[in-house]
Structure formats: structure tokens, C-alpha cells
Scaffold this motif. Structure first.
Motif, PDB file in Angstrom:
ATOM      1  N   ASP A  22      94.080  24.011   3.920  1.00  0.00           N
ATOM      2  CA  ASP A  22      92.599  24.379   3.774  1.00  0.00           C
ATOM      3  C   ASP A  22      92.360  25.642   3.238  1.00  0.00           C
ATOM      4  N   GLN A  23      93.407  26.698   2.940  1.00  0.00           N
ATOM      5  CA  GLN A  23      93.276  27.814   2.375  1.00  0.00           C
ATOM      6  C   GLN A  23      93.530  27.545   0.697  1.00  0.00           C
ATOM      7  N   ALA A  27      87.787  22.275   2.552  1.00  0.00           N
ATOM      8  CA  ALA A  27      87.575  21.053   2.712  1.00  0.00           C
ATOM      9  C   ALA A  27      86.081  20.636   1.895  1.00  0.00           C
ATOM     10  N   ARG A  28      85.323  21.690   1.900  1.00  0.00           N
ATOM     11  CA  ARG A  28      84.070  21.385   1.367  1.00  0.00           C
ATOM     12  C   ARG A  28      83.956  21.142  -0.155  1.00  0.00           C
ATOM     13  N   LEU A  30      86.000  18.926  -1.279  1.00  0.00           N
ATOM     14  CA  LEU A  30      86.869  17.607  -1.236  1.00  0.00           C
ATOM     15  C   LEU A  30      85.876  16.674  -1.338  1.00  0.00           C
ATOM     16  N   LYS A  31      84.582  16.684  -1.715  1.00  0.00           N
ATOM     17  CA  LYS A  31      83.878  15.697  -2.031  1.00  0.00           C
ATOM     18  C   LYS A  31      83.684  15.117  -2.994  1.00  0.00           C
TER      19      LYS A  31
END
Lengths: 195, 470
Positions: A22-23, A27-28, A30-31
Motif C-alpha cells: 500500500d506504500q 490502492a487508489r 489500482l483502477k
């Protein structure tokens, strides 16, 4: 996949333990439906201010490390999620190897499939390298997969483990899926008896 | 004499397709689950190589990560999320893969719907481009997360190249005290072994405390195996497993059911088999747990005090804790009980099943959420949602002042608009308290659903044992 040859580089130190994926890439990001541009988001929340400008104190924002091909990290690098976006982001930035004392399993597996070498060294070797970089940020390190060694700035060599299959694949640019597909007959046989 | 084997070894060996000397094993995959976030690039790879999906019937798709949890009739506001969802729909259509899509009554978090539909069964190998695939190990399956390249490998060949992991027995004996639950078992394990303690291993959870857990509770435990570094965690099947699966849509039926049950009941570690590592926990000694730091291994009893970095002799540990406490805005020695929080999230593949919601609702019934606290209750699947509504749980949540949502990953990963604001404190039933995990700058305390519900009521971190009547 291209062949993995020995190289020499300066080393970007990010001496934090348990750096999670996550670092590495929040996650944002990963779209996306492709792999492109992930390098821009590498360590996004450590690297950029809320307004998007770089945080001057973050190691990768130091102009010196723009050309670094090696990241030096604390233990258990890449823990957390299975996102392959993490090695995509590291490779996208230009890294070809991460040196740590240990790696999380899924990250290691993902990295090897993307030409990013997880270099696992002893705590002593890690400490030695940290001291060299403290003395000279421009110190060069050689990563040689063939001999499974890292050459430290003083010329001393530290070995690192890698399984023979991954080594073969990286050195020869062999793709794992290509290897798997050679077993079509065995897979068919297995399926005929497997309930 | 036959060599005694562990549960893991039995499942591993029964899925070995081939193994060349010096190369990893080729392992057959029985069930492949895919979602919108980690699969698009795998399908692109297939198209580039002009490959087909070898066994479309063994892959099941759903969308869970980036979907909104507002009413499904509302449009998806985020164009990137919308595109990713459309891409999954197109990929499933093109390659003939079963999709539990936006309109499906069976849509939900991939690790909730697999068991719910009876797709997850003992002895199977199950993979998904998602690290919490370890959840399915609760059924005695070998289930683990994979990367997107491996998703492509499974789509193309139904197999994976795998190096055999070592085994790690986690024995939990005794019985849990009131107010202490499955989530507390796994948080206690993680606090003990750290986030790298299980690296290279597969956990097998054994002991009387594990045996007495329901399937949903076992799923909670197995779910967070990866937070200890173990890609998989397993529980040997027993009567509880069989009772859970009976009558589920994809569970075997008729004669096949009887044969399957016989086969499943043999899936246990033989007497005399050995593990590479082991640890024992005393369930009776456990209190409700809470994390204070920025990884799931930084946890303690809820009555504990935040540790002092200076108490650590190891320089890197000292630094890691300092960094965590700075991010969390916590002082060494500070108790967490009584700390004012902004958000409570009840959901995620760890704790969004019906029994989790029942526990939370039982506490919230006739009570209200503290003013100023935002409480989000997100069921793990549309089926869980229907079940909860048939029991009237949604009314309890709404009357208490909580937000009752549609199924999805929601604020566990904050990809869908459900997120913390910078600086906010959340008590969350999810699995990761990493920096920014629930929204950039957000600060997460991981707990059980009971602790989360108790905290929602008071607006402060609360020991649930003070709210339950014996």
C-alpha cells in the motif's frame, strides 16, 4: 522478457522495515486497466504533498537518485497485498533490484516475473552497505545475477540466494508461462484422473 | 509404513501435475476467483499471446474492490472504476467466465461469496489475485493470493508454478471469554509473531479453540494469515465444515455428497506428522485486541498501553515504532481506552458475514451511535445483506444511527469513495492498518466487530466487556 544482465548503479536508501505494498503503490492507483505510468505513483503518499508537489525530504525526490537502479530497503519488504502493481511501479521508476534482508512471499514472486531482482543479503552485509552510503551517497554497487553477488563499494562481494529456476528465467529472458505451456500433455493427463 | 503427512502436504501432493528437478512444482488449480482490480492486465496478456482460457468453468468472477456501496441504481461516479468494471464484464463475456455482476443477487466480496455459494470446498486448491484468498483455507483448502502474471498463468493453463512452502502449526487451546472473538485470536497471533513471522510458511490452525469456532469465525482467522506473512492458513475439515456446506448451491449433492464427505473427513494431519515451526496460544488468556500502529502485527490487549520505542533494543524496530506512532498521533505509554474516534467501519472480507453483523447488532440494539461518529456497516455480499434484512438487523443499525450499505470491500481498501479524511481515527473490523489504507492520512485501529460496535456507541475506544451483561 529481456535478459537480466549485470549492472552497476548508485543505491537509493529507504531504510524502513515492513514496507507494505500500500506504500509502494496506494490502492487508489489500482483502477488502471493497463500497466503503464505506475512509476509516477511509486511511494505516492511518501513522495508527494497533498497538492501533488514533491516532498523534498523523500529520498526519491533527491535528484541524485533519479538514476538509481537499486533500492535499499528494511526487512520484510513488500508485505501486504498481492498487487503486482508494486513491482510494475518500482520497474516503472527504473529500479532493477531491491536489496533487503527479507522479502514478503507474494511480492518476491511478482518481482521475479517482472525483471525486478529481490536481493536478499545478511543483516551484516545490509549494515555494511548502509554505512557505505552514509559515507558516500554516490557509492556504486554492482549486482550480478550470474554469480549471485552484490559487489559493495569497497570491492567486497556478498552473495545472495535465488532459486535456480528463477535465475535461469531471468538470465535467459524466459517467460514462465511459456515454460508452463510445455506441460500441456501432463496437465491433460492430470485432469483425466483428478476429481 | 506410510509417512505421516500434514493437511497441507496432502492437499499439495494431490495437486502436483509435474515437477522437474531444480524447477518449481506445477500445481493444478481447482478454483480460480477473479475481480476487477487484478485481472484486466492478465486478460490483455492472453489476447496478446492469442490464448484462450483453458477451463472457463473453473474461474468465477465478481466485482468488489472499486464498486460503490450506495444503491445499485445510482451510476458509478468514478470513471476509472466504471471502466474497470466494464472491462471485467467484457472479459467474462469474451472468455465465457461466470460473472456475479452488478445486478447479481449473489454479488459480493470474492472471499465471502466463494464459501457462501459452496464453491469453496475442502481439499481444493484455490487462488485469486488477492492476498486474502487465505480466507478459504478455513475449509481445509490450500488457498492463496497470486499476482496478475499468475492470474494469466491460471487462465491459460489452470496451473501455477509454485515452490513448496514450509508448515507452521498455530495451536490455540482453551475457550474464549465473553467479549473475545475469532478476530482477537488472529490479532493476538500477529502481535506475537509479527508481520513477517510466517513468511515462507503455510499456517495450520489446530487445537480445541479452533475446533469450537464456527466456519465464519474460522474464515476470520484464516483471512489474516497473510498479515503474518503466510500466504495460506488452513483448518482441517470436520462436522462444522460439512454442516456449513450441506445444501449450498455448488456443493456436491446426492451420492457425490456422501463420497465427498468421506474424502473430506480424511483431510487432517496424521498423528506423528511434523511441522517446520509451531506456536501455542491460550484462548482463555486472551482479551479483546486492538492495533496501535501501522501494521497488523502492532497490536495489544485493549486495556494495554502504547509501547515505548525506547524500550526496544533493536534500532530498526525502534525506528519503525517511532514512525508508526508519529503517523498515528499516539504517545508512548498512552492507553487507547477512551480515545475519541471519528469513524467506525464494520465490514471487509475479515468481518462482514452474518454472524459478525449479528454480534454488532446485538450490542447496538436499543442504543444509539455517539454523536459525531460516522458508522458504516457494509455487508460482505448481497446474500448477507438479504439475510440481515430478513432478521431486521438493518433496522437496528439504522435506528442506532449507522449507515447501512450495499455489499463490497468499501472502506477496507478505500477505492470506491468510502474513505477516511486525513487525520481521522477509525476503529475498523478490516484487516490492514497500513498508512493511508482507509484513505490518505486516515488512521486505523483494527478490532473485532464487538469492539467496533461498543466503540460506535460511546464514540471512544471501548472495552466491549463493560457493555455486555453476563
Amino acid at each position: 522478457m529481456s535478459q537480466y544482465s549485470a549492472f552497476q548503479s548508485i543505491v537509493a536508501p529507504l531504510l524502513v522495515n515492513d514496507i507494505d505494498t500500500d506504500q509502494i503503490i496506494p490502492a487508489r492507483f489500482l483502477k488502471a486497466t493497463d500497466k503503464k505510468g505506475m512509476g509516477d505513483h511509486l511511494f505516492a503518499d511518501w513522495r508527494y504533498q497533498p497538492d501533488g508537489s514533491p516532498k523534498p525530504e523523500f529520498v526519491l525526490n533527491n535528484a541524485l537518485y533519479r538514476q538509481a537502479r537499486i533500492l535499499l530497503a528494511g526487512e520484510n519488504f513488500g508485505c501486504g497485498s498481492s498487487r503486482e502493481h508494486a513491482p510494475w511501479a518500482l520497474c516503472g521508476f527504473g529500479f532493477r533490484a531491491v536489496i533487503s534482508t527479507s522479502f514478503a512471499d507474494i511480492f518476491k514472486s511478482n518481482a521475479l516475473k517482472n525483471g525486478l531482482l529481490p536481493v536478499e543479503v545478511s543483516a551484516d552485509a545490509h549494515w555494511k552497505l548502509v554505512r557505505f552510503l552514509e559515507a558516500d551517497a554516490n557509492a556504486q554497487v554492482i549486482v550480478d545475477l550470474e554469480s549471485q553477488t552484490v559487489t559493495l563499494p569497497d570491492g567486497s562481494r556478498e552473495s545472495f540466494p535465488i532459486d535456480s529456476f528463477s535465475k535461469y528465467c531471468l538470465l535467459n529472458g524466459v517467460d514462465e508461462l511459456g515454460y508452463l505451456m510445455r506441460f500441456e500433455g501432463a496437465i491433460r493427463d492430470f485432469e483425466s484422473t483428478h476429481s | 509404513m506410510i509417512q505421516p503427512k500434514t493437511l497441507f502436504e496432502k492437499v499439495w501432493e494431490s495437486h502436483l501435475v509435474a515437477q522437474e528437478p531444480g524447477s518449481p512444482a506445477i500445481l493444478y488449480v481447482d478454483l480460480h476467483l477473479i475481480h476487477e482490480v487484478t485481472s484486466p492486465q492478465a486478460f490483455t496478456g492472453l489476447r496478446q499471446r492469442r490464448l484462450n482460457v483453458r477451463r472457463p468453468g473453473k474461474t468465477v468472477a465478481t466485482m468488489d474492490h472499486s464498486i460503490p456501496t450506495h444503491h445499485p441504481s445510482l451510476p458509478i461516479a468514478d470513471p476509472l472504476a466504471a471502466k474497470q468494471i466494464r472491462q471485467l464484464e467484457a472479459n467474462a463475456r469474451e472468455f465465457g467466465i461466470r460473472l456475479y455482476g452488478m445486478e447479481s443477487p449473489n454479488r459480493g466480496i470474492v472471499h465471502v461469496i466463494g464459501p457462501e455459494l459452496g464453491l469453496t470446498q475442502p481439499g481444493m486448491t484455490i487462488v485469486c489475485g488477492d492476498s486474502h484468498t487465505s480466507t478459504h483455507g478455513a475449509f481445509g483448502a490450500l488457498a492463496f493470493g497470486i499476482g496478475t502474471s499468475e492470474v494469466e498463468h491460471v487462465l491459460a493453463t489452470q496451473c501455477l508454478l509454485q515452490r513448496k512452502p514450509r508448515t507452521f502449526e498455530v495451536r490455540v487451546e482453551g475457550s474464549l471469554s465473553p467479549g473475545v472473538s475469532a478476530k482477537d485470536i488472529i490479532l493476538a497471533l500477529l502481535a506475537k509473531i509479527g508481520v513477517g513471522g510466517g513468511t515462507g510458511h503455510v499456517f495450520e490452525y489446530t487445537g480445541s479453540a479452533i475446533r469450537s469456532l464456527s466456519m465464519e469465525e474460522r474464515m476470520t482467522v484464516c483471512n489474516m494469515s497473510i498479515e503474518g506473512g503466510a500466504r495460506a492458513g488452513m483448518v482441517a475439515p470436520d462436522e462444522t465444515t460439512v454442516a456449513y456446506l450441506a445444501g449450498r448451491e455448488y456443493a456436491p449433492s446426492g451420492d457425490a455428497w456422501e463420497m465427498s464427505v468421506q474424502r473430506w473427513m480424511k483431510l487432517r494431519t496424521d498423528d506423528g506428522a511434523t511441522y517446520d515451526k509451531s506456536i501455542t496460544l491460550d484462548a482463555g488468556a486472551l482479551a479483546p485486541m486492538i492495533t496501535y500502529g501501522t501494521n497488523p502485527g502492532m497490536g495489544m490487549s485493549i486495556t494495554g498501553r502504547v509501547p515505548d520505542p525506547d524500550a526496544f533494543s533493536d534500532a530498526s524496530q525502534k525506528l519503525a515504532l517511532k514512525k508508526s506512532l508519529t503517523y498515528m498521533g499516539l504517545r508512548p505509554g498512552e492507553p487507547l481506552l477512551g480515545k475519541v474516534i471519528d469513524v467506525v467501519f464494520i465490514g471487509s472480507c475479515t468481518n462482514s458475514r452474518i454472524s459478525d453483523l449479528r454480534q454488532a447488532a446485538a450490542l447496538l440494539k436499543g442504543r444509539t451511535v455517539a454523536s459525531g461518529v460516522r458508522v458504516l456497516v457494509v455487508p460482505g455480499s448481497q446474500e448477507v445483506k438479504r439475510q440481515a434484512e430478513s432478521e431486521g438487523l438493518h433496522r437496528i443499525f439504522k435506528e442506532a444511527g449507522a449507515d447501512w450499505r450495499e455489499a463490497g470491500c468499501s472502506m477496507c481498501i478505500a477505492m470506491n469513495g468510502d474513505q477516511l479524511e486525513p487525520g481521522q481515527y477509525a476503529v475498523s473490523t478490516s484487516n490492514r492498518n497500513f498508512e493511508g489504507r482507509q484513505g490518505k492520512g486516515g488512521r486505523t485501529f483494527l478490532t473485532s466487530p464487538l469492539t467496533a460496535a461498543a466503540t460506535a456507541i460511546t464514540g471512544r475506544i471501548t472495552d466491549v466487556r463493560t457493555l455486555i451483561t453476563h
